[in-house]
Write a protein that holds these residues in place. Structure first.
Motif, PDB file in Angstrom:
ATOM      1  N   LYS A  14       8.282  13.800  26.705  1.00 35.40           N
ATOM      2  CA  LYS A  14       7.547  12.592  26.177  1.00 35.40           C
ATOM      3  C   LYS A  14       9.129  11.845  25.885  1.00 35.40           C
ATOM      4  CE  LYS A  14       6.160  14.704  22.430  1.00 35.40           C
ATOM      5  NZ  LYS A  14       6.844  15.945  23.242  1.00 35.40           N
ATOM      6  N   ASN A  15       8.317   9.899  25.541  1.00 35.85           N
ATOM      7  CA  ASN A  15       9.311   9.459  25.456  1.00 35.85           C
ATOM      8  C   ASN A  15       9.525   9.653  23.724  1.00 35.85           C
ATOM      9  OD1 ASN A  15       8.604   8.389  28.356  1.00 35.85           O
ATOM     10  ND2 ASN A  15       7.179   7.195  27.968  1.00 35.85           N
ATOM     11  N   ILE A  16      10.518   8.156  23.898  1.00 35.89           N
ATOM     12  CA  ILE A  16      10.928   8.891  22.428  1.00 35.89           C
ATOM     13  C   ILE A  16      10.341   6.968  22.264  1.00 35.89           C
ATOM     14  CG2 ILE A  16      13.337   7.715  21.085  1.00 35.89           C
ATOM     15  CD1 ILE A  16      14.639   9.386  22.465  1.00 35.89           C
ATOM     16  N   PRO A  17       9.419   6.616  20.999  1.00 31.98           N
ATOM     17  CA  PRO A  17       8.526   5.177  21.186  1.00 31.98           C
ATOM     18  C   PRO A  17       9.773   3.864  21.342  1.00 31.98           C
ATOM     19  CG  PRO A  17       8.857   6.617  19.436  1.00 31.98           C
ATOM     20  CD  PRO A  17       9.343   7.583  20.375  1.00 31.98           C
ATOM     21  N   LEU A  18       9.630   3.250  21.873  1.00 29.34           N
ATOM     22  CA  LEU A  18      10.206   2.025  22.500  1.00 29.34           C
ATOM     23  C   LEU A  18       9.995   0.767  21.185  1.00 29.34           C
ATOM     24  CD1 LEU A  18      11.614  -0.165  24.234  1.00 29.34           C
ATOM     25  CD2 LEU A  18       9.262  -0.203  25.447  1.00 29.34           C
ATOM     26  N   SER A  19      10.364   1.068  20.038  1.00 31.18           N
ATOM     27  CA  SER A  19      11.193   0.189  18.659  1.00 31.18           C
ATOM     28  C   SER A  19      12.167  -0.353  18.854  1.00 31.18           C
ATOM     29  CB  SER A  19       9.527   0.768  17.823  1.00 31.18           C
ATOM     30  OG  SER A  19      10.847   1.757  17.322  1.00 31.18           O
ATOM     31  N   TYR A  20      12.211  -1.052  17.520  1.00 31.26           N
ATOM     32  CA  TYR A  20      13.406  -0.983  17.131  1.00 31.26           C
ATOM     33  C   TYR A  20      14.307  -0.102  16.165  1.00 31.26           C
ATOM     34  CZ  TYR A  20      16.898  -4.426  14.908  1.00 31.26           C
ATOM     35  OH  TYR A  20      18.363  -4.360  14.592  1.00 31.26           O
ATOM     36  N   ASP A  21      13.586  -0.073  15.986  1.00 30.24           N
ATOM     37  CA  ASP A  21      13.517   1.379  14.693  1.00 30.24           C
ATOM     38  C   ASP A  21      14.448   2.778  15.502  1.00 30.24           C
ATOM     39  OD1 ASP A  21      13.334  -0.041  12.376  1.00 30.24           O
ATOM     40  OD2 ASP A  21      11.638   0.569  12.192  1.00 30.24           O
ATOM     41  N   SER A  22      13.874   3.352  16.099  1.00 31.09           N
ATOM     42  CA  SER A  22      13.963   4.114  17.253  1.00 31.09           C
ATOM     43  C   SER A  22      14.943   3.680  18.355  1.00 31.09           C
ATOM     44  CB  SER A  22      12.673   4.910  18.269  1.00 31.09           C
ATOM     45  OG  SER A  22      12.248   3.589  19.113  1.00 31.09           O
ATOM     46  N   ASP A  23      15.420   2.644  18.293  1.00 33.91           N
ATOM     47  CA  ASP A  23      16.839   1.803  19.406  1.00 33.91           C
ATOM     48  C   ASP A  23      17.700   2.334  18.654  1.00 33.91           C
ATOM     49  OD1 ASP A  23      15.038   1.691  21.892  1.00 33.91           O
ATOM     50  OD2 ASP A  23      15.139  -0.068  21.152  1.00 33.91           O
ATOM     51  N   TRP A  24      18.306   2.395  17.124  1.00 39.82           N
ATOM     52  CA  TRP A  24      19.195   2.449  16.461  1.00 39.82           C
ATOM     53  C   TRP A  24      19.463   3.370  16.280  1.00 39.82           C
ATOM     54  CZ3 TRP A  24      22.300  -1.230  15.417  1.00 39.82           C
ATOM     55  CH2 TRP A  24      22.153  -2.735  15.541  1.00 39.82           C
ATOM     56  N   LEU A  25      18.343   4.565  16.455  1.00 37.52           N
ATOM     57  CA  LEU A  25      18.556   5.925  15.929  1.00 37.52           C
ATOM     58  C   LEU A  25      19.284   6.347  17.486  1.00 37.52           C
ATOM     59  CD1 LEU A  25      17.745   9.184  15.049  1.00 37.52           C
ATOM     60  CD2 LEU A  25      15.450   8.564  15.786  1.00 37.52           C
ATOM     61  N   TYR A  26      18.841   5.886  18.000  1.00 41.10           N
ATOM     62  CA  TYR A  26      19.356   6.314  19.777  1.00 41.10           C
ATOM     63  C   TYR A  26      20.501   6.285  19.449  1.00 41.10           C
ATOM     64  CZ  TYR A  26      18.721   7.878  24.714  1.00 41.10           C
ATOM     65  OH  TYR A  26      18.483   9.021  25.298  1.00 41.10           O
ATOM     66  N   ASN A  27      20.936   5.169  19.439  1.00 39.42           N
ATOM     67  CA  ASN A  27      22.864   4.398  19.520  1.00 39.42           C
ATOM     68  C   ASN A  27      23.273   5.470  18.494  1.00 39.42           C
ATOM     69  OD1 ASN A  27      22.749   2.375  22.288  1.00 39.42           O
ATOM     70  ND2 ASN A  27      20.612   2.138  21.053  1.00 39.42           N
ATOM     71  N   PHE A  28      22.410   5.719  17.008  1.00 36.33           N
ATOM     72  CA  PHE A  28      22.956   6.009  15.936  1.00 36.33           C
ATOM     73  C   PHE A  28      23.567   7.518  16.399  1.00 36.33           C
ATOM     74  CE2 PHE A  28      23.567   8.652  12.264  1.00 36.33           C
ATOM     75  CZ  PHE A  28      24.117   7.493  11.748  1.00 36.33           C
ATOM     76  N   THR A  29      22.894   8.280  17.149  1.00 37.07           N
ATOM     77  CA  THR A  29      22.616   9.518  17.581  1.00 37.07           C
ATOM     78  C   THR A  29      23.845   9.565  18.952  1.00 37.07           C
ATOM     79  OG1 THR A  29      21.502   9.288  19.286  1.00 37.07           O
ATOM     80  CG2 THR A  29      20.721  10.777  17.183  1.00 37.07           C
ATOM     81  N   ASP A  30      24.248   8.466  19.572  1.00 37.08           N
ATOM     82  CA  ASP A  30      24.764   8.276  20.725  1.00 37.08           C
ATOM     83  C   ASP A  30      25.653   8.234  19.748  1.00 37.08           C
ATOM     84  OD1 ASP A  30      25.919   8.581  23.269  1.00 37.08           O
ATOM     85  OD2 ASP A  30      26.558   6.276  23.412  1.00 37.08           O
ATOM     86  N   ASN A  31      26.408   7.214  19.225  1.00 40.63           N
ATOM     87  CA  ASN A  31      28.148   7.344  18.152  1.00 40.63           C
ATOM     88  C   ASN A  31      28.807   8.596  17.585  1.00 40.63           C
ATOM     89  OD1 ASN A  31      28.439   5.012  18.672  1.00 40.63           O
ATOM     90  ND2 ASN A  31      26.831   4.242  16.870  1.00 40.63           N
ATOM     91  N   LYS A  32      27.621   9.222  16.717  1.00 36.25           N
ATOM     92  CA  LYS A  32      27.882  10.767  16.494  1.00 36.25           C
ATOM     93  C   LYS A  32      28.317  12.218  17.093  1.00 36.25           C
ATOM     94  CE  LYS A  32      26.939  10.628  12.019  1.00 36.25           C
ATOM     95  NZ  LYS A  32      28.149  10.623  11.038  1.00 36.25           N
ATOM     96  N   ASN A  33      28.167  11.668  19.007  1.00 38.55           N
ATOM     97  CA  ASN A  33      28.790  12.067  19.876  1.00 38.55           C
ATOM     98  C   ASN A  33      29.831  11.511  20.887  1.00 38.55           C
ATOM     99  OD1 ASN A  33      28.038  14.532  21.994  1.00 38.55           O
ATOM    100  ND2 ASN A  33      27.075  13.485  23.120  1.00 38.55           N
ATOM    101  N   PRO A  34      31.104  11.429  19.985  1.00 40.35           N
ATOM    102  CA  PRO A  34      31.682  10.725  20.846  1.00 40.35           C
ATOM    103  C   PRO A  34      31.944  12.046  21.670  1.00 40.35           C
ATOM    104  CG  PRO A  34      32.653  11.987  18.874  1.00 40.35           C
ATOM    105  CD  PRO A  34      31.024  11.783  18.967  1.00 40.35           C
ATOM    106  N   GLY A  35      32.696  13.027  21.963  1.00 40.69           N
ATOM    107  CA  GLY A  35      33.238  13.733  23.231  1.00 40.69           C
ATOM    108  C   GLY A  35      32.418  14.494  24.033  1.00 40.69           C
TER     109      GLY A  35
END
Length: 555
Positions: free
Chosen positions: A21-42
């Motif tokens: 499934k797609n992660i919803p194309l919305s501003y809130d989920s975009d912030w979430l998606y990038n936030f989780t990326d920041n939690k995964n630096p290695g």
């Protein structure tokens, strides 16, 4: 636990069965998606350049932060969102779960049904008139997984609304509600309109995903996109995404509509046969380094259908190799060719710089065919030692006549709206967004400031139809032949014409009721200054809504 993690968990709720499934194309989920990326630096960064993102494309991320581990973490840090099994049924449905959940005991089938709605009421004032403005939206969404390889989603919205004058003027001129399709009159000054979306998503192996559906897409990492955005209405599409480690390659084939008959003849009293035009897009996303992500883009609007609405497609339409068609047809061909690139640099753990470049034509300085634009911005989370504080700052600039074509039927548009930036071309724009979360509450302040070169600053929209006379290059629906200094002129410049300045401010405080559908109670205030005839528009408002898509009224 951060709200973004909670929202991420709810979005991935079906992932226990499958992950197509797609992660919803919305501003809130975009912030979430990038936030989780920041939690995964290695680990290898997520491929964030083409959205909506697909769950199964980020297995390297999900393996590091498994669904089970996230639930354990969430339970330790915040019991509000992930409640224990003994919680009452109504409380779980209100705060945590989909309304209806059907699971096969063998985990081969997962199905959910959720209501979608937006009940909003505001008091609009433009300095002359004051009136109640409302939106009444009802709908539903079904999502599901069948086995390990197939997922699906379908949604439908039915709406009745009254709008501020600048949106009503746009709707009356262009026959569409921004981003939401055609309308019919409702009562005295209202609009009735509907929107449907959906897709089938199939993943035959870990490298390939194929989607057939009706929806929107977005290229880039910012608030706006100069390449392909979710500004216009939904469209039929076929999307093929191929991922091999650091490389993700997307082919998108779409059908767009010009709300004109394309010279076709229909019977008296029957619905017009609107003109079709096919489009193909390729996007190559490369994680050059764990801190560097580079994207390459090609988009082509192919020749529109003929007088019998027949689409005579060239065999090259199906060519999946990026840039080969641009070499065949060149930038100034009848087929509207657009090239571009994206770049994202992760400067620190919580701070990224991003940008875009768009090339729609290249010629000598000042030429009508020197069509270019660029974007630069940065965004960060947990900045200035303030936990849960997020910020985005972005600058966009596009030269006159970009996205337009000698043949106006070939403009970079769909349903009378730009496929890229809602302001069209010949503009400069600054956007700033500041968000802060405290427990279940989110406060957000958004500012957009735009300066646009127009034919006449005494207008309440950035672009009007100009069937007669010349154009300064802002209106992408007008032929290049109508260029103000002539099609062969070389004295055109950025923001030429009379300057129209538009300021939009939106401040809101929201309480997240249920992150599964991003259900929220919101109180806010809107300010818009861009009408040279009436005064600034203001509107305090309250709303109760599910927010899974973007609507752009800040133009």
């Amino acid at each position: 636990m951060s709200l973004r993690f909670a929202f991420f968990l709810s979005i991935l709720a079906g992932a226990l069965c499958a992950q197509q499934k797609n992660i919803p194309l919305s501003y809130d989920s975009d912030w979430l998606y990038n936030f989780t990326d920041n939690k995964n630096p290695g680990q290898q960064p997520i491929h964030s350049g083409f959205r909506p993102a697909i769950e199964n494309q980020e297995k390297h991320f999900l393996s590091e932060y498994s669904f089970r581990n996230l639930i354990d973490l969430a339970t330790q840090l915040d019991s509000t969102y992930l409640m224990p099994a003994r919680s009452k049924f109504i409380k779980r449905k209100l705060k945590q779960e989909s309304l209806i959940i059907i699971n096969d005991t063998n985990d081969k089938f997962h199905f959910t049904i959720d209501p979608l709605f937006n009940f909003q009421l505001g008091r609009g004032n433009d300095g002359i008139n004051s009136e109640n403005l409302y939106t009444n939206t009802r709908g539903f969404m079904v999502r599901g997984d069948i086995g390990k390889n197939l997922s699906f989603e379908s949604s439908f919205y039915e709406n009745q609304s009254t709008f501020p004058d600048y949106i009503s003027t746009y709707a009356d001129l262009y026959k569409v509600i921004p981003g939401q399709g055609r309308w019919k009159k409702f009562k005295t000054n209202g609009y009735d309109y509907a929107m449907a979306a959906g897709y089938l998503s199939y993943t035959p192996n870990k490298h390939i995903n194929v989607q057939l559906g009706h929806g929107k897409h977005f290229v880039g990492d910012g608030y706006r996109s100069l390449l392909l955005s979710d500004n216009a209405f939904n469209y039929p599409h076929l999307r093929v995404t191929t991922t091999f480690g650091k490389i993700q390659y997307t082919n998108l084939y779409a059908v767009f509509i010009n709300l004109s008959n394309g010279h076709s003849i229909t019977s008296l009293g029957s619905e017009p046969l609107f003109q079709k035009k096919a489009a193909s897009f390729q996007f190559l996303n490369w994680n050059v380094h764990k801190r560097i992500q580079l994207g390459l883009f090609q988009g082509i609007i192919w020749e529109a259908a003929d007088s019998k609405n027949r689409q005579n497609l060239d065999v090259n339409y199906f060519n999946p190799v990026i840039f080969t068609n641009s070499l065949v047809y060149s930038l100034n061909n009848t087929n509207n060719v657009l090239l571009g690139s994206t770049l994202k640099l992760k400067i620190f753990k919580n701070l990224s710089i991003y940008g875009q470049y768009v090339l729609d034509g290249y010629d000598v300085k000042g030429s009508v065919f020197n069509k270019q634009g660029f974007q630069v911005g940065f965004k960060g989370h947990n900045l200035f030692t303030a936990k849960n504080l997020s910020i985005l700052m972005e600058y966009n600039q596009v030269r006159p006549y970009t996205y337009a074509s000698i043949d106006p039927e070939q403009s970079y548009s769909h349903y009378n709206q730009p496929l890229a930036h809602p302001l069209g071309a010949n503009f400069r724009e600054f956007t700033g967004i500041l968000s802060y979360r405290y427990k279940d509450f989110i406060s957000r302040a958004k500012l957009t400031y735009a300066s646009i070169g127009t034919n006449n600053r005494f207008q309440i929209l950035p672009f009007f139809p100009q069937p007669l006379g010349s154009t300064m290059g802002n209106n992408i629906f007008v032929s290049d032949i109508s260029a103000v200094n002539g099609i062969n002129s070389t004295n055109n410049f950025q923001n030429q014409g009379e300057q129209l300045t538009i300021v939009n401010i939106d401040f809101s405080i929201s309480y997240i009721v249920n992150p599964v559908t991003n259900m929220q109670l919101t109180a806010g205030f809107i300010y818009r200054d861009g009408d040279p005839v009436n005064g600034p528009f203001t509107m305090p408002y309250i709303s109760f809504k599910t927010s899974l898509s973007n609507l752009y009224y800040d133009f």
